[in-house]
Design a protein around this motif. Structure first.
Motif, PDB file in Angstrom:
ATOM      1  N   LYS A 183       0.811  -1.224   0.000  1.00 30.86           N
ATOM      2  CA  LYS A 183       0.000   0.000   0.000  1.00 30.86           C
ATOM      3  C   LYS A 183       0.843   1.272   0.000  1.00 30.86           C
ATOM      4  N   ARG A 184       2.080   1.153  -0.385  1.00 34.30           N
ATOM      5  CA  ARG A 184       2.932   2.323  -0.494  1.00 34.30           C
ATOM      6  C   ARG A 184       2.905   2.777  -1.942  1.00 34.30           C
ATOM      7  N   ARG A 185       2.975   4.079  -2.160  1.00 31.86           N
ATOM      8  CA  ARG A 185       2.913   4.589  -3.528  1.00 31.86           C
ATOM      9  C   ARG A 185       4.253   4.351  -4.211  1.00 31.86           C
ATOM     10  N   VAL A 186       4.213   3.681  -5.346  1.00 31.05           N
ATOM     11  CA  VAL A 186       5.415   3.394  -6.111  1.00 31.05           C
ATOM     12  C   VAL A 186       5.270   4.002  -7.500  1.00 31.05           C
ATOM     13  N   ARG A 187       6.421   4.276  -8.132  1.00 32.48           N
ATOM     14  CA  ARG A 187       6.400   4.837  -9.480  1.00 32.48           C
ATOM     15  C   ARG A 187       6.218   3.722 -10.489  1.00 32.48           C
ATOM     16  N   LYS A 188       5.296   3.950 -11.415  1.00 32.87           N
ATOM     17  CA  LYS A 188       5.102   3.016 -12.526  1.00 32.87           C
ATOM     18  C   LYS A 188       5.353   3.795 -13.810  1.00 32.87           C
ATOM     19  N   LYS A 189       6.132   3.188 -14.698  1.00 32.59           N
ATOM     20  CA  LYS A 189       6.501   3.854 -15.941  1.00 32.59           C
ATOM     21  C   LYS A 189       5.929   3.093 -17.117  1.00 32.59           C
ATOM     22  N   LYS A 190       5.528   3.837 -18.127  1.00 28.24           N
ATOM     23  CA  LYS A 190       5.039   3.225 -19.352  1.00 28.24           C
ATOM     24  C   LYS A 190       5.508   4.066 -20.531  1.00 28.24           C
ATOM     25  N   LYS A 191       5.866   3.387 -21.622  1.00 26.92           N
ATOM     26  CA  LYS A 191       6.353   4.086 -22.803  1.00 26.92           C
ATOM     27  C   LYS A 191       5.254   4.172 -23.845  1.00 26.92           C
ATOM     28  N   PHE A 192       5.150   5.344 -24.470  1.00 25.98           N
ATOM     29  CA  PHE A 192       4.195   5.568 -25.548  1.00 25.98           C
ATOM     30  C   PHE A 192       4.939   6.144 -26.731  1.00 25.98           C
ATOM     31  N   GLN A 193       4.450   5.852 -27.937  1.00 26.43           N
ATOM     32  CA  GLN A 193       4.975   6.498 -29.127  1.00 26.43           C
ATOM     33  C   GLN A 193       4.016   7.613 -29.510  1.00 26.43           C
ATOM     34  N   ALA A 194       4.583   8.766 -29.850  1.00 29.62           N
ATOM     35  CA  ALA A 194       3.758   9.925 -30.179  1.00 29.62           C
ATOM     36  C   ALA A 194       4.225  10.543 -31.490  1.00 29.62           C
ATOM     37  N   HIS A 195       3.302  11.193 -32.168  1.00 32.55           N
ATOM     38  CA  HIS A 195       3.590  11.822 -33.455  1.00 32.55           C
ATOM     39  C   HIS A 195       4.212  13.194 -33.225  1.00 32.55           C
ATOM     40  N   ASP A 196       5.353  13.426 -33.873  1.00 31.87           N
ATOM     41  CA  ASP A 196       6.063  14.700 -33.798  1.00 31.87           C
ATOM     42  C   ASP A 196       6.304  15.154 -35.232  1.00 31.87           C
ATOM     43  N   PRO A 197       5.354  15.863 -35.871  1.00 32.68           N
ATOM     44  CA  PRO A 197       5.463  16.137 -37.304  1.00 32.68           C
ATOM     45  C   PRO A 197       6.665  16.990 -37.710  1.00 32.68           C
ATOM     46  N   GLU A 198       7.146  17.889 -36.858  1.00 31.87           N
ATOM     47  CA  GLU A 198       8.268  18.762 -37.218  1.00 31.87           C
ATOM     48  C   GLU A 198       9.592  18.328 -36.620  1.00 31.87           C
ATOM     49  N   ASN A 199       9.627  17.185 -35.967  1.00 33.48           N
ATOM     50  CA  ASN A 199      10.849  16.697 -35.294  1.00 33.48           C
ATOM     51  C   ASN A 199      11.445  17.782 -34.395  1.00 33.48           C
ATOM     52  N   GLN A 200      10.607  18.399 -33.581  1.00 35.99           N
ATOM     53  CA  GLN A 200      11.042  19.535 -32.770  1.00 35.99           C
ATOM     54  C   GLN A 200      11.516  19.141 -31.374  1.00 35.99           C
ATOM     55  N   PHE A 201      11.259  17.921 -30.947  1.00 38.75           N
ATOM     56  CA  PHE A 201      11.579  17.550 -29.567  1.00 38.75           C
ATOM     57  C   PHE A 201      12.939  16.862 -29.483  1.00 38.75           C
ATOM     58  N   GLN A 202      13.630  17.118 -28.383  1.00 38.84           N
ATOM     59  CA  GLN A 202      14.916  16.498 -28.086  1.00 38.84           C
ATOM     60  C   GLN A 202      14.753  15.589 -26.880  1.00 38.84           C
ATOM     61  N   ILE A 203      15.740  14.764 -26.635  1.00 40.41           N
ATOM     62  CA  ILE A 203      15.700  13.866 -25.481  1.00 40.41           C
ATOM     63  C   ILE A 203      15.694  14.711 -24.208  1.00 40.41           C
ATOM     64  N   GLY A 204      14.776  14.390 -23.301  1.00 39.34           N
ATOM     65  CA  GLY A 204      14.675  15.103 -22.034  1.00 39.34           C
ATOM     66  C   GLY A 204      13.589  16.161 -22.011  1.00 39.34           C
ATOM     67  N   ASP A 205      12.992  16.496 -23.155  1.00 37.42           N
ATOM     68  CA  ASP A 205      11.926  17.499 -23.192  1.00 37.42           C
ATOM     69  C   ASP A 205      10.667  16.967 -22.529  1.00 37.42           C
ATOM     70  N   LEU A 206       9.952  17.871 -21.883  1.00 43.64           N
ATOM     71  CA  LEU A 206       8.674  17.519 -21.264  1.00 43.64           C
ATOM     72  C   LEU A 206       7.571  17.794 -22.273  1.00 43.64           C
ATOM     73  N   VAL A 207       6.744  16.768 -22.572  1.00 45.87           N
ATOM     74  CA  VAL A 207       5.690  16.915 -23.572  1.00 45.87           C
ATOM     75  C   VAL A 207       4.362  16.451 -23.001  1.00 45.87           C
ATOM     76  N   GLN A 208       3.299  16.918 -23.619  1.00 47.67           N
ATOM     77  CA  GLN A 208       1.956  16.476 -23.275  1.00 47.67           C
ATOM     78  C   GLN A 208       1.448  15.633 -24.435  1.00 47.67           C
ATOM     79  N   LEU A 209       0.845  14.497 -24.120  1.00 47.92           N
ATOM     80  CA  LEU A 209       0.332  13.588 -25.137  1.00 47.92           C
ATOM     81  C   LEU A 209      -1.180  13.739 -25.216  1.00 47.92           C
ATOM     82  N   GLU A 210      -1.668  14.053 -26.407  1.00 47.21           N
ATOM     83  CA  GLU A 210      -3.107  14.169 -26.643  1.00 47.21           C
ATOM     84  C   GLU A 210      -3.548  12.997 -27.500  1.00 47.21           C
ATOM     85  N   LYS A 211      -4.646  12.379 -27.114  1.00 51.15           N
ATOM     86  CA  LYS A 211      -5.176  11.241 -27.866  1.00 51.15           C
ATOM     87  C   LYS A 211      -5.680  11.723 -29.222  1.00 51.15           C
TER      88      LYS A 211
END
Length: 152
Positions: free
Chosen positions: A83-111
């Motif tokens: 019952k302790r809060r633990v971090r769970k990680k999941k990987k998603f692939q997202a569309h980046d049409p202009e290739n504007q993001f670099q590794i480490g950038d914070l992004v929001q994923l919209e369905k």
């Protein structure tokens, strides 16, 4: 005198209509004799349930593919046994049409509608947080003793 002893014509009751479409689980269409022409004209169309748009935030971990970024989303969930809060990680692939993001950038994923087999999210940049700088001591117009100390 009970209702069985009253002799009322049935024509009075046939002219009555229900004020609400459903009364105790029956509809007015069931109580009246439906005609085949009206039956097909009054079909009820049911709308699908409204689902909230899914939106997630994560960090870009891979940008090697063209117009695609891999985003790792971290969430806190209670451990089933402890019952302790633990971090769970999941990987998603997202569309980046202009290739504007670099590794480490914070992004929001919209369905969005599926772009490929695994890519159903669109990456949107999240503005960087501006850390609140601690305010320096405000000058009250009073001189401190240490400032005015003169050697004796």
């Amino acid at each position: 005198m009970s209702l069985l002893h009253l002799q009322l014509p049935l024509s009075q009751f046939k002219s009555l209509s229900l004020s609400t479409p459903f009364l105790h689980g029956t509809s007015s269409a069931i109580l009246t004799k439906p005609s085949t022409a009206n039956h097909h004209r009054h079909r009820h169309t049911y709308l699908p349930p409204i689902r909230a748009m899914r939106s997630l935030q994560g960090r870009v971990i891979c940008t090697t593919n063209d117009k695609t970024v891999n985003v790792e989303v971290t969430r806190l969930a209670p451990h089933p046994k402890y019952k302790r809060r633990v971090r769970k990680k999941k990987k998603f692939q997202a569309h980046d049409p202009e290739n504007q993001f670099q590794i480490g950038d914070l992004v929001q994923l919209e369905k969005c509608k599926p772009i490929s087999k695994k890519k159903t999210f669109l990456a949107i940049p999240v503005p960087k947080r501006t850390a609140a700088k601690p305010k320096e001591s405000q000058d009250l117009g009073l001189s401190l003793e240490s400032d005015s100390a003169s050697p004796v």
